[in-house]
Design a protein around this motif. Structure first.
Motif, PDB file in Angstrom:
ATOM      1  N   THR A  75       5.385  56.126  23.958  1.00 18.13           N
ATOM      2  CA  THR A  75       6.250  56.185  25.134  1.00 18.13           C
ATOM      3  C   THR A  75       6.182  54.807  25.802  1.00 18.13           C
ATOM      4  OG1 THR A  75       4.439  56.840  26.583  1.00 18.13           O
ATOM      5  CG2 THR A  75       5.671  58.620  25.514  1.00 18.13           C
ATOM      6  N   ASP A 132      11.618  55.438  33.738  1.00 21.41           N
ATOM      7  CA  ASP A 132      11.691  54.585  32.540  1.00 21.41           C
ATOM      8  C   ASP A 132      12.964  53.743  32.556  1.00 21.41           C
ATOM      9  OD1 ASP A 132       9.327  55.596  31.628  1.00 21.41           O
ATOM     10  OD2 ASP A 132      10.159  56.652  29.893  1.00 21.41           O
ATOM     11  N   HIS A 136      10.431  59.100  24.233  1.00 24.46           N
ATOM     12  CA  HIS A 136       9.714  58.080  23.461  1.00 24.46           C
ATOM     13  C   HIS A 136      10.569  56.818  23.329  1.00 24.46           C
ATOM     14  CE1 HIS A 136      12.142  59.216  20.018  1.00 24.46           C
ATOM     15  NE2 HIS A 136      11.621  60.424  19.963  1.00 24.46           N
ATOM     16  N   GLU A 196       8.040  63.544  27.987  1.00 25.94           N
ATOM     17  CA  GLU A 196       8.335  62.158  28.321  1.00 25.94           C
ATOM     18  C   GLU A 196       9.103  61.571  27.142  1.00 25.94           C
ATOM     19  OE1 GLU A 196       4.702  60.155  29.489  1.00 25.94           O
ATOM     20  OE2 GLU A 196       5.742  58.237  29.622  1.00 25.94           O
TER      21      GLU A 196
END
Ligand code: AMP
Ligand code: ZN
Length: 472
Positions: free
Chosen positions: A278, A101, A39, A37
């Motif tokens: 994250t 995201d 950051h 994932e």
């Protein structure tokens, strides 16, 4: 609209942006390696690139942006191997979380998201061209770029090749090379690794050549902007220039733009310090995505962004000031002619905002222009100068700058828009009730209502213009 000036890493100076095709900016942005994932440091860089594309669109350009996904390299291969998955099955969830995201932070989607594994033919073609032209050589089924053949190697980073010694990071590669400084374009397969066929036997592409091949496929041999975090200047971008220009004899990129890193509490993010966050981590702690976006935009891209939770609270507070102005405006009476001073404020906002962005993406100055405007509107509301059509003009001015900022409209962030607006109506009516109580000299009721407001975190200030309030 003012002409944009941007800092060019190559030459290390501010330079006007002069696109190859007038009115169109073609930009390549190095995307994530999809093995975990991303950051918030990665996200700072991607948000800078979003600010850049939105600013250029605001300044009148059509933007074509490419962001690659590095879905084959040492880290993805190792991760897939450990998980007992194919490369594609292993990387897919990380690609999905990355796209999520981007959506959460309201980044506009680039026009193209090419994946390295889907561009093997283009990569092979580029490597073959480099071999034909004498810039690359095969060794034990791998292919290397020969730095000695490229006299202007180092022109982006100012890197002095004579300084590179055996054992340095750049030379640290297990494959057999003529010169320790050479880098791999194609890596011969090792047992258990995914591989593609090539004229030199099965193997996989090196990281640098993926970007060169995909950039030129979607944007042409010469294009306008190439971006990434500062850590990519060397060796990644230096190597991209070497490969691309040796293959084409053309300038690869006109303008290189790099953003500084995000650090946490003054320190580099690292797993061992436990300060590597994250987006999911921050949302889990109750922080609003909108405040994160605002905070990241507010620091100039060439400055380190020192992330702290206090600065995130500060960002949320700044947004609240805009929300409160909107609310007051919605409830202000509109009477008479449009206000000439407000019309001038709207014009000034537009000019100052565009000028700030064109000045090397000075988002802090652009936000300062916004807050001058917010203050002027607040004064106009207090002085009851909101005339016919002014509310719409102000809303349109906010929407206009929000094409770049993407944070001003609370309705665009519904999942986290605090019940602020409904709540605010209720608060206003409690304040009205308190004032009415005081007018009829019912001070006990007035105090009771004030206590109720205090308990809700509302601070009252009685001024000659009436009662003002804010959240604590
Ligand atoms: P990577 O997946 O490591 O290639 O990184 C993706 C992007 O994030 C690149 O443009 C990097 O330069 C950038 N990046 C990595 N670490 C940071 C950081 N701490 N702050 C800002 N950008 C970063
Ligand atoms: Zn790249």
């Amino acid at each position: 609209m003012p002409e944009p000036v941007l800092f060019n890493t190559q030459g290390r100076q501010l330079a006007p942006l002069v696109p190859v095709e007038p009115g169109v900016v073609r930009m390549y942005t190095c995307g994530p390696t999809v093995y975990n994932e991303v950051h918030i440091g990665n996200l700072r860089t991607f948000l800078f690139e979003d600010l850049l594309r939105r600013s250029l669109a605001y300044l009148g350009y059509r933007v074509v942006q490419v962001m690659n996904l590095t879905d084959v390299d040492d880290k993805t291969i190792l991760g897939a191997h450990r998980a007992g998955l194919t490369l594609a099955d292993y990387t897919e969830p990380f690609i999905e979380s990355f796209l999520r995201d981007l959506d959460t932070l309201h980044l506009e989607r680039p026009e193209h998201f090419p994946r390295a594994t889907e561009h093997i033919p283009e990569i092979l073609e580029l490597i073959e061209r480099l071999i034909e032209r004498g810039f690359a050589y095969e060794s034990d089924g791998s292919v290397f770029f020969s730095i000695a053949r490229d006299p202007d190697y180092g022109k982006l980073s100012g890197f002095d090749l004579a300084q590179v010694r055996r054992g340095d990071r750049v030379a640290n590669d297990e494959y057999a090379k003529d010169d320790v400084r050479d880098f791999a374009l194609w890596k011969a397969v090792k047992p258990g690794e995914p591989a593609w066929d090539s004229p030199w036997g099965p193997g996989r592409p090196g990281w640098h050549v993926e970007c060169s091949a995909m950039a030129m496929k979607y944007l042409g041999e010469t294009f306008d902007l190439h971006c990434g975090g500062v850590d990519l200047i060397f060796p990644h971008h230096e190597n991209e220039i070497a490969q691309s220009e040796s293959a084409t004899d053309q300038t690869f990129v006109r303008h290189w733009v790099h953003s500084e890193h995000l650090i946490v509490d003054g320190q580099k993010m690292s797993k061992s310090l436990g300060n590597q966050y994250t987006l999911t981590d921050l949302l889990g702690r109750g922080y609003a995505a909108r405040a994160i976006r605002y905070l990241f935009l507010s620091v100039h891209y060439r400055q380190k962004l020192n992330f702290t939770f206090e600065s995130l609270d500060g960002a949320a507070g700044a947004l609240r000031r805009v929300d409160e102005m909107r609310f007051r405006l919605a409830h202000a009476a509109e009477a008479g002619e449009p206000d000439a001073r407000l019309a001038a404020s709207v014009e000034r906002l537009k000019t100052d905002f565009a000028t700030a962005l064109a000045d090397d993406l000075n988002a802090a100055a652009a936000l300062a222009a916004l807050f001058v405007f917010v203050k002027e509107v607040n004064v106009a509301i207090e002085e009851k100068r909101i005339g016919g059509g002014d509310r719409e003009r102000i809303a349109a001015a906010l929407a206009d700058v929000d094409r770049v900022l993407g944070v001003l409209d609370p309705a665009a962030w519904p999942a986290e828009a605090p019940a602020a607006d409904d709540d605010a109506a209720e608060i206003e009516s409690l304040i009205q009730a308190r004032n009415d109580a005081r007018k009829r000299r019912d001070f006990a009721e007035g105090d009771r209502l004030r206590d109720e407001l205090t308990a809700r975190g509302i601070v009252l200030e009685d001024t000659p213009q009436g009662t003002r309030w804010k959240r604590r």
